[in-house]
Design a protein around this motif. Structure first.
Motif, short mmCIF file in Angstrom:
data_model
loop_
_atom_site.label_atom_id
_atom_site.label_comp_id
_atom_site.label_asym_id
_atom_site.label_seq_id
_atom_site.Cartn_x
_atom_site.Cartn_y
_atom_site.Cartn_z
N VAL A 1 57.60 -40.95 -63.38
CA VAL A 1 56.98 -42.04 -64.17
C VAL A 1 56.09 -41.38 -65.23
O VAL A 1 55.02 -40.83 -64.91
N ILE A 2 56.55 -41.43 -66.47
CA ILE A 2 55.79 -40.86 -67.59
C ILE A 2 54.96 -41.96 -68.23
O ILE A 2 53.84 -41.72 -68.72
N GLY A 3 55.47 -43.16 -68.25
CA GLY A 3 54.73 -44.27 -68.84
C GLY A 3 55.49 -45.56 -68.63
O GLY A 3 56.53 -45.58 -67.96
N PHE A 4 54.95 -46.65 -69.16
CA PHE A 4 55.61 -47.96 -69.06
C PHE A 4 55.24 -48.76 -70.31
O PHE A 4 54.60 -49.80 -70.27
N ILE A 5 55.70 -48.19 -71.45
CA ILE A 5 55.30 -48.71 -72.76
C ILE A 5 55.65 -50.19 -72.94
O ILE A 5 54.95 -50.90 -73.67
N SER A 6 56.67 -50.69 -72.26
CA SER A 6 57.07 -52.08 -72.46
C SER A 6 55.97 -53.05 -72.01
O SER A 6 56.02 -54.23 -72.36
N GLY A 7 54.98 -52.57 -71.25
CA GLY A 7 53.89 -53.46 -70.82
C GLY A 7 52.59 -53.26 -71.58
O GLY A 7 51.66 -54.07 -71.46
N TYR A 8 52.48 -52.21 -72.38
CA TYR A 8 51.18 -51.87 -72.97
C TYR A 8 50.60 -52.96 -73.87
O TYR A 8 49.39 -53.09 -73.99
N GLN A 9 51.49 -53.74 -74.51
CA GLN A 9 50.97 -54.76 -75.44
C GLN A 9 50.65 -56.08 -74.73
O GLN A 9 50.26 -57.04 -75.39
N THR A 10 50.80 -56.10 -73.41
CA THR A 10 50.45 -57.32 -72.67
C THR A 10 49.01 -57.20 -72.14
O THR A 10 48.43 -56.11 -72.13
N ALA A 11 48.47 -58.32 -71.69
CA ALA A 11 47.06 -58.33 -71.24
C ALA A 11 46.85 -57.40 -70.05
O ALA A 11 45.84 -56.69 -69.95
N SER A 12 47.80 -57.37 -69.11
CA SER A 12 47.63 -56.52 -67.91
C SER A 12 47.98 -55.06 -68.21
O SER A 12 47.48 -54.15 -67.56
N GLY A 13 48.82 -54.84 -69.19
CA GLY A 13 49.25 -53.48 -69.52
C GLY A 13 50.39 -52.98 -68.64
O GLY A 13 50.90 -51.88 -68.84
N VAL A 14 50.77 -53.78 -67.64
CA VAL A 14 51.74 -53.31 -66.65
C VAL A 14 52.94 -54.25 -66.58
O VAL A 14 52.79 -55.41 -66.20
N PRO A 15 54.13 -53.76 -66.93
CA PRO A 15 55.32 -54.62 -66.80
C PRO A 15 55.70 -54.77 -65.33
O PRO A 15 55.46 -53.86 -64.53
N THR A 16 56.30 -55.90 -64.96
CA THR A 16 56.64 -56.09 -63.55
C THR A 16 57.91 -55.33 -63.19
O THR A 16 58.82 -55.17 -64.00
N VAL A 17 57.94 -54.84 -61.95
CA VAL A 17 59.13 -54.15 -61.42
C VAL A 17 59.45 -54.76 -60.06
O VAL A 17 58.62 -55.45 -59.46
N LYS A 18 60.67 -54.45 -59.58
CA LYS A 18 61.07 -54.99 -58.28
C LYS A 18 60.49 -54.10 -57.17
O LYS A 18 61.22 -53.36 -56.49
N GLY A 19 59.19 -54.15 -57.03
CA GLY A 19 58.49 -53.25 -56.10
C GLY A 19 58.87 -53.45 -54.65
O GLY A 19 58.93 -52.50 -53.88
N GLY A 20 59.15 -54.71 -54.29
CA GLY A 20 59.42 -55.02 -52.88
C GLY A 20 60.60 -54.26 -52.31
O GLY A 20 60.59 -53.88 -51.14
N THR A 21 61.61 -54.03 -53.14
CA THR A 21 62.83 -53.37 -52.64
C THR A 21 62.77 -51.84 -52.81
O THR A 21 63.70 -51.14 -52.39
N LEU A 22 61.70 -51.36 -53.41
CA LEU A 22 61.63 -49.92 -53.72
C LEU A 22 61.73 -49.02 -52.48
O LEU A 22 62.54 -48.08 -52.46
N PRO A 23 60.96 -49.30 -51.39
CA PRO A 23 61.05 -48.41 -50.23
C PRO A 23 62.47 -48.31 -49.68
O PRO A 23 62.93 -47.21 -49.33
N VAL A 24 63.17 -49.42 -49.65
CA VAL A 24 64.54 -49.42 -49.13
C VAL A 24 65.43 -48.53 -49.99
O VAL A 24 66.17 -47.68 -49.49
N LYS A 25 65.32 -48.73 -51.31
CA LYS A 25 66.19 -47.99 -52.22
C LYS A 25 65.91 -46.48 -52.16
O LYS A 25 66.83 -45.67 -52.23
N LEU A 26 64.65 -46.14 -52.05
CA LEU A 26 64.30 -44.71 -52.00
C LEU A 26 64.78 -44.10 -50.69
O LEU A 26 65.35 -43.00 -50.66
N LEU A 27 64.56 -44.83 -49.59
CA LEU A 27 64.98 -44.32 -48.28
C LEU A 27 66.48 -44.12 -48.23
O LEU A 27 66.98 -43.06 -47.81
#
Ligand SMILES: NC(=O)c1ccc[n+]([C@@H]2O[C@H](COP(=O)([O-])OP(=O)(O)OC[C@H]3O[C@@H](n4cnc5c(N)ncnc54)[C@H](OP(=O)(O)O)[C@@H]3O)[C@@H](O)[C@H]2O)c1
Length: 403
Positions: free
Chosen positions: A293-319
């Motif tokens: 993860v170098i950056g997430f530029i697609s979210g920088y211009q939003t109020a939170s600065g963070v674009p949403t990702v499918k975090g819930g499924t991440l552990p499964v996919k990595l495992l």
């Protein structure tokens, strides 16, 4: 032939012989010799009108006056006195400054939420030393060319602690590309990439400031390099720096292309966009793949600065793939910085590293010249128009400049 100057407070007499400055300190009796004039702290109240100096009394700089991810709302152009260097500092006349995606994270106060405006903007510059403190004179002299990675670069003159500067052979904007963009790619690939010859590496925002270096370092490691970009012009540039498969995602379906052409998956991803692209990269990781993860530029211009990702499924996919997601933030890797800069400067000198600079020559209102054009340069980057590192020419070359 020798000339003597008696400075205003009469403490020190200089004699200049053939460009070499010799003298005796009237207080300490110490003999000294210097290659050129040193602007000594003891005369700091006088240095602006030092004989031969071209330093004006005032200058322009960009100041964050209000926290906002909208750079134009957050930042104001101000006219202020040229600052005075402290004992270990250099006063640098900025010739070029670098634009970074994170300039708007900084103006939004995301770097240090405890810091309140006003504060100075800009991360990196290159220029000439025009003044310095006494301790700094042990290493530098007036006229030296330096690059630096430190806050407050968006100014005509910046005071920089000597320890944050890198001596450079000339004031070339190419050196500026290495300070942050190049160093990020070099260190992230080396420390977190674990690149193995023959592996497949995806670089997102591949034709940009840091992406161009990630492409080249992955190629140098013997990898097959895939790079995303948003135009055919950028795809053409990527070919010239060794990218095996540029994908212009405005004319090709990125996800379908990755699935079709890389069914074994991606071994390493150098990921700068975030959100949907991050999810797509995770879905296309190979077994034991590493996503940096170098950056997430697609979210920088939003109020939170963070674009949403499918975090819930991440552990499964990595495992399921024994894969990993690794974060990288350059300030945490400063122990590697000197080696990275030395190595990249050598590669550049030998013609083995392309440092593409985009000064906006093809921008609608033309080249980025003068501090005012930083605003246009930030817009240009956020419109995805840049090929290489976005650089603004802040001041014209000085008369005896090395460029
Ligand atoms: N972690 C660290 O220490 C570190 C250090 C330096 C930079 N970075 C990160 O590296 C990334 C690139 O930064 P950079 O300064 O080198 O910029 P850059 O790559 O020169 O410019 C940004 C590029 O991002 C692409 N992009 C894709 N989606 C975008 C969107 N929604 N909005 C704006 N741009 C978009 C555009 O290229 P295309 O149109 O071709 O896609 C654009 O040209 C950023 O995420 C930055 O935060 C991180």
């Amino acid at each position: 032939m020798s000339t003597s100057f008696l400075l205003r407070n009469g403490k020190r007499v200089f004699s200049v012989i053939g460009g070499v400055c010799r003298g005796t300190d009237a207080l300490s009796g110490v003999h000294f010799i210097a290659r050129r004039f040193i602007i000594d702290l003891s005369y700091s109240t006088h240095f602006m009108d030092f004989k031969g100096s071209s330093i004006p009394s005032s200058m322009k700089k960009l100041v964050v006056t209000k926290l906002s991810q909208n750079f134009r709302d957050a930042v104001a152009l101000q006219t202020v006195p040229v600052p005075t260097p402290g004992d270990g500092d250099l006063l640098v006349r900025n010739r070029f400054v670098g634009i970074n995606a994170s300039d708007i994270n900084y103006s939004a106060g995301r770097y240090d939420p405890t810091v309140k405006p006003p504060f100075d903007a800009g991360f990196e510059g290159i220029g000439e030393v025009v003044g310095l403190g006494l301790s700094a004179s042990a290493r530098y002299t007036v006229g030296d060319t330096v690059a630096y990675f430190a806050d407050g670069a968006f100014a005509e003159y910046t005071v920089i602690p000597m320890i944050k500067t890198v001596p450079v052979p000339a004031v070339k904007p190419e050196f500026l590309t290495l300070l942050l963009s190049g160093a990020t790619a070099y260190i992230a690939m080396k420390r977190l990439g674990d690149l193995v010859k023959g592996e497949t590496v995806l670089v997102t925002a591949a034709a940009g400031g840091t992406g161009q270096f990630a492409v080249q370092f992955a190629k140098q490691a013997g990898c097959h390099v895939v790079g995303t970009c948003s135009s055919n012009e950028k795809a053409g540039f990527l070919k010239t720096i060794g990218c095996d498969r540029p994908i212009n995602y405005t004319s090709e379906d990125l996800s379908a292309t990755l699935r079709k052409e890389y069914p074994q998956g991606l071994d390493v991803v150098y990921e700068s966009i975030g959100g949907r692209i991050f999810d797509m990269a995770v879905n296309n990781l190979a077994n034991k793949g590493r996503l940096i993860v170098i950056g997430f530029i697609s979210g920088y211009q939003t109020a939170s600065g963070v674009p949403t990702v499918k975090g819930g499924t991440l552990p499964v996919k990595l495992l399921q793939k024994s894969a990993s997601v690794r974060g990288f933030f350059l300030p945490h890797f400063l122990a590697d910085y000197k080696e990275a800069m030395g190595s990249m400067m050598q590669m550049f000198a030998k013609g083995k590293l392309v440092c593409e600079v985009d000064c906006g020559d093809m921008a609608p209102e033309g080249r980025f010249v003068g501090l005012e054009s930083v605003f246009r340069a930030v817009d240009y980057m956020y419109a995805g128009k840049n090929v290489g590192k976005v650089v603004v020419e802040v001041t014209p070359p000085s008369l005896d400049s090395k460029l």
